[in-house]
Motif scaffolding. Sequence first.
Motif, PDB file in Angstrom:
ATOM      1  N   ALA A  92     132.559  -7.344  36.303  1.00 41.43           N
ATOM      2  CA  ALA A  92     131.853  -8.514  36.814  1.00 41.43           C
ATOM      3  C   ALA A  92     131.923  -8.615  38.336  1.00 41.43           C
ATOM      4  O   ALA A  92     131.118  -9.326  38.947  1.00 41.43           O
ATOM      5  CB  ALA A  92     132.426  -9.784  36.194  1.00 41.43           C
ATOM      6  N   VAL A  93     132.870  -7.938  38.968  1.00 41.81           N
ATOM      7  CA  VAL A  93     133.010  -7.977  40.418  1.00 41.81           C
ATOM      8  C   VAL A  93     132.269  -6.781  41.013  1.00 41.81           C
ATOM      9  O   VAL A  93     132.644  -5.636  40.780  1.00 41.81           O
ATOM     10  CB  VAL A  93     134.490  -7.942  40.846  1.00 41.81           C
ATOM     11  N   PRO A  94     131.212  -7.003  41.793  1.00 40.68           N
ATOM     12  CA  PRO A  94     130.452  -5.892  42.357  1.00 40.68           C
ATOM     13  C   PRO A  94     131.147  -5.297  43.579  1.00 40.68           C
ATOM     14  O   PRO A  94     132.120  -5.859  44.097  1.00 40.68           O
ATOM     15  CB  PRO A  94     129.125  -6.535  42.751  1.00 40.68           C
ATOM     16  N   GLU A 125     132.284 -16.525  45.495  1.00 42.36           N
ATOM     17  CA  GLU A 125     130.940 -16.785  45.963  1.00 42.36           C
ATOM     18  C   GLU A 125     130.375 -15.508  46.573  1.00 42.36           C
ATOM     19  O   GLU A 125     130.846 -15.042  47.604  1.00 42.36           O
ATOM     20  CB  GLU A 125     130.941 -17.913  46.999  1.00 42.36           C
ATOM     21  N   LEU A 126     129.370 -14.934  45.936  1.00 42.82           N
ATOM     22  CA  LEU A 126     128.794 -13.677  46.395  1.00 42.82           C
ATOM     23  C   LEU A 126     127.563 -13.954  47.246  1.00 42.82           C
ATOM     24  O   LEU A 126     126.754 -14.830  46.922  1.00 42.82           O
ATOM     25  CB  LEU A 126     128.401 -12.801  45.203  1.00 42.82           C
ATOM     26  N   PRO A 127     127.400 -13.213  48.332  1.00 41.89           N
ATOM     27  CA  PRO A 127     126.188 -13.396  49.146  1.00 41.89           C
ATOM     28  C   PRO A 127     124.965 -12.905  48.397  1.00 41.89           C
ATOM     29  O   PRO A 127     125.050 -12.024  47.545  1.00 41.89           O
ATOM     30  CB  PRO A 127     126.472 -12.516  50.376  1.00 41.89           C
ATOM     31  N   PRO A 128     123.791 -13.500  48.701  1.00 41.26           N
ATOM     32  CA  PRO A 128     122.568 -13.047  48.019  1.00 41.26           C
ATOM     33  C   PRO A 128     122.195 -11.644  48.455  1.00 41.26           C
ATOM     34  O   PRO A 128     122.530 -11.202  49.550  1.00 41.26           O
ATOM     35  CB  PRO A 128     121.518 -14.065  48.488  1.00 41.26           C
ATOM     36  N   ARG A 129     121.479 -10.943  47.565  1.00 39.12           N
ATOM     37  CA  ARG A 129     121.016  -9.611  47.910  1.00 39.12           C
ATOM     38  C   ARG A 129     119.930  -9.677  48.961  1.00 39.12           C
ATOM     39  O   ARG A 129     119.039 -10.497  48.912  1.00 39.12           O
ATOM     40  CB  ARG A 129     120.459  -8.901  46.671  1.00 39.12           C
ATOM     41  N   ARG A 130     120.011  -8.748  49.900  1.00 42.45           N
ATOM     42  CA  ARG A 130     119.010  -8.743  50.960  1.00 42.45           C
ATOM     43  C   ARG A 130     118.278  -7.407  51.058  1.00 42.45           C
ATOM     44  O   ARG A 130     117.360  -7.267  51.843  1.00 42.45           O
ATOM     45  CB  ARG A 130     119.681  -9.054  52.298  1.00 42.45           C
ATOM     46  N   VAL A 131     118.725  -6.426  50.280  1.00 35.65           N
ATOM     47  CA  VAL A 131     118.077  -5.121  50.329  1.00 35.65           C
ATOM     48  C   VAL A 131     117.752  -4.695  48.908  1.00 35.65           C
ATOM     49  O   VAL A 131     118.609  -4.744  48.044  1.00 35.65           O
ATOM     50  CB  VAL A 131     118.995  -4.062  50.979  1.00 35.65           C
ATOM     51  N   LYS A 132     116.531  -4.327  48.652  1.00 35.30           N
ATOM     52  CA  LYS A 132     116.153  -3.854  47.325  1.00 35.30           C
ATOM     53  C   LYS A 132     116.399  -2.359  47.248  1.00 35.30           C
ATOM     54  O   LYS A 132     115.941  -1.598  48.071  1.00 35.30           O
ATOM     55  CB  LYS A 132     114.681  -4.143  47.048  1.00 35.30           C
TER      56      LYS A 132
END
Length: 385
Positions: free
Chosen positions: A50-52, A353-360
Amino acid sequence: MCRLDGTWDAEIALVVPSLLQLTDAGTFTVGELGAPGWTAFGFARRAGDAVPFSLGPETCPAEELTALMIMWVIGEVVAREGEQPRHVAVSHPAGWGPYRRGQLHGALRAVGVHDVTLVPEPLAAAENHAVRARVLPDASLAVFSLGSHAFSASVVRRAQNRTFELLNHVEGVDHHTGADFDDLLGALVRGRLGKDGRVSAVECEAAKRAFGQSVVVSGVEITRDEFVEEVRPSVDHLVGTFVRAVGPVQPDAVLLVGGACRMAVVGDALSAAVDCRVLAEAAPEHSVAKGLAVAARLVLLGPEAEPEPLDTSVLLHTREQSLRFPVGEVPAPDDDEFTAPPPRPPVDVSPLELPPRRVKRVASVLKPAGRRSSSRSRDDDEDGR
């Protein structure tokens, strides 16, 4: 890889360290250790975690990184061979349940890898062994796996249909592995150099593999007896766990898997602890990968299409070169089985709290900048996975 119209044996087509580095442009480079915080390694065994991984501004699930790495390897082999593989086999720790396997299957499908079978590592090791040595029905094999960062002990049995089944498996938790043995060798050298002495981890790893009567690291000579005395407690701990995992089963042979098994002290300790043959290939870090190629061929052709080996004996010494392992039929994944992860015990810590994805990340993000080698090259990663 295995050729469907050629020899039954497998060959190593590509060796590359399992490293993915995220660049400022949002692309990945393969096989090179980059800046701290931007390079991922050890992700293959963490699928479903669960932890990326946190790489630069990005968070990347372990199964996604694993799928990207596999996709890159397939692309490199296709470029060399000029055709797509008929089937792909991927190994995983024997202790994985339906959830982890399902997460990896889903990540592979997302990058376009569909014809794939997941195979537990000890079964792949057994398939590699069975190519050169006749394994009778109901015979048992024990697998001692020791790589850079993982240890496991397993027992498999040959079924009547010439496939293998897992009887027992133990994953090491507090055991020393290949990287720890590198550190122990480095500590011996630093003890001679003094507190200001610097020792290269890469040099220690290479010296550990090539140990004869002595090795020289950073100008310091360490004898084999000194090294064996330093690592003996750790090796005894590994062998003790292995013997308990085998239990009352009397295996026909013990198969050594993983680059750390190159250390002669491991084979010697096992030979003294078990009453059967202890077998290893010249490059035990490649054994599981070769067994996977055999497994993929068996999925297509079936075990009955492969003739029994003519030679009924295998290596009798851990330093000799002849080993093989079989893989059985693995059922296709059932998507309904992978709908939810297994329940976890309650915890009282705040969620991360994980930051949002910014790179696809898509297939085009991989750049073939990694270090590659043919079957004659040395693998920088002891696990070879």
